[in-house]
Design an enzyme around this catalytic site. Sequence first.
Site, mmCIF file in Angstrom:
data_model
loop_
_atom_site.group_PDB
_atom_site.id
_atom_site.type_symbol
_atom_site.label_atom_id
_atom_site.label_comp_id
_atom_site.label_asym_id
_atom_site.label_seq_id
_atom_site.Cartn_x
_atom_site.Cartn_y
_atom_site.Cartn_z
ATOM 1 N N TYR A 63 0.986 -1.218 -0.107
ATOM 2 C CA TYR A 63 0.770 -0.208 -0.203
ATOM 3 C C TYR A 63 0.619 0.953 -0.289
ATOM 4 O O TYR A 63 1.480 1.439 1.743
ATOM 5 C CB TYR A 63 -0.873 -0.154 1.147
ATOM 6 N N PHE A 210 -12.487 -3.438 0.046
ATOM 7 C CA PHE A 210 -13.177 -2.465 -1.222
ATOM 8 C C PHE A 210 -14.596 -2.138 -0.378
ATOM 9 O O PHE A 210 -15.414 -2.909 -1.437
ATOM 10 C CB PHE A 210 -13.385 -2.908 -2.694
ATOM 11 N N LEU A 212 -16.412 -0.075 -0.023
ATOM 12 C CA LEU A 212 -17.256 0.943 0.040
ATOM 13 C C LEU A 212 -16.862 1.218 -2.096
ATOM 14 O O LEU A 212 -17.100 2.453 -2.829
ATOM 15 C CB LEU A 212 -16.324 2.667 -0.157
#
Length: 283
Positions: A63, A210, A212
């Site tokens: 990330y 994920f 959203l």
Amino acid sequence: MSLVTIETFSLGGDLTINRLGFGAMRLAMGTFDGPPRAPESGIAVLRRAVELGVNHIDTASFYGRGTVRANELIRTALTPYRDDLVIATKVGPLPGPNGAPSEQATPDQLRGLVEADLRSLGLDRLDLVYLRVGGMTGLGGESIAERFAVLAELRAEGLIRHLGVSNVDAAQLAEARAIAPVAAVQNRHTGDMGLLAECEEAGIAYVPYFPLGGGGGPLDADRLGKVAARLGATTAQVQIASLLAKSPSVLAIPGTGSLDHLEENLAAHDLSLGDEDLSDLRG
């Protein structure tokens, strides 16, 4: 009692965490192909998240964008860590030719990835490590036993407290559970209700990534909007609440690099969905 009002989950039977946590993917970048965010923004979001009651942060070494990396932001923002803070990470993906995490680590590479997470987060032991399997689409079709066994060995050595699996089907989950206890499953969504039911029965957390929409497309604004208008909420808040309402084993980890969006997402904690709302959401 609404499932949304069941606030905590016992991860692995010994770590009590709030069911509404935080995903760290967006800390370093606003979009998947955009420039990095300013590190100060991610640090501010992390500190505010913990102030608002988040004690479960989901991260990964991949990330990041350029020199801005989620793990380093977490360490800078939150050390010394609170005793009740649980940090989950995942190993398996490796950078491909374009820098995206499109390759998979071999079993003999996993120890190095776990040790790198320990260093970047400034920890002696990782609370939860997922074996992330495959790419962004499709489940199953490969054995995970050899790789998961490596993580089980690291758990036995004390470098990992609990193990999880990500992007797996029921057969792969069974394969992992035959090797060592699985504390959490992190999959794309809760569409596989059979797998979710198995997790609930076994006391395994189910953590949709994920939550959203993320890389999987926009939220269903029509379906969510009707309920949001009735409750005076946002569609994002209704989506988060609807995930939590699926099962007491579901943990939500919405992520953002924005303080405003963080406040909005965590306000879903106070949203109560009634029978009419749930019916509309299913409809």
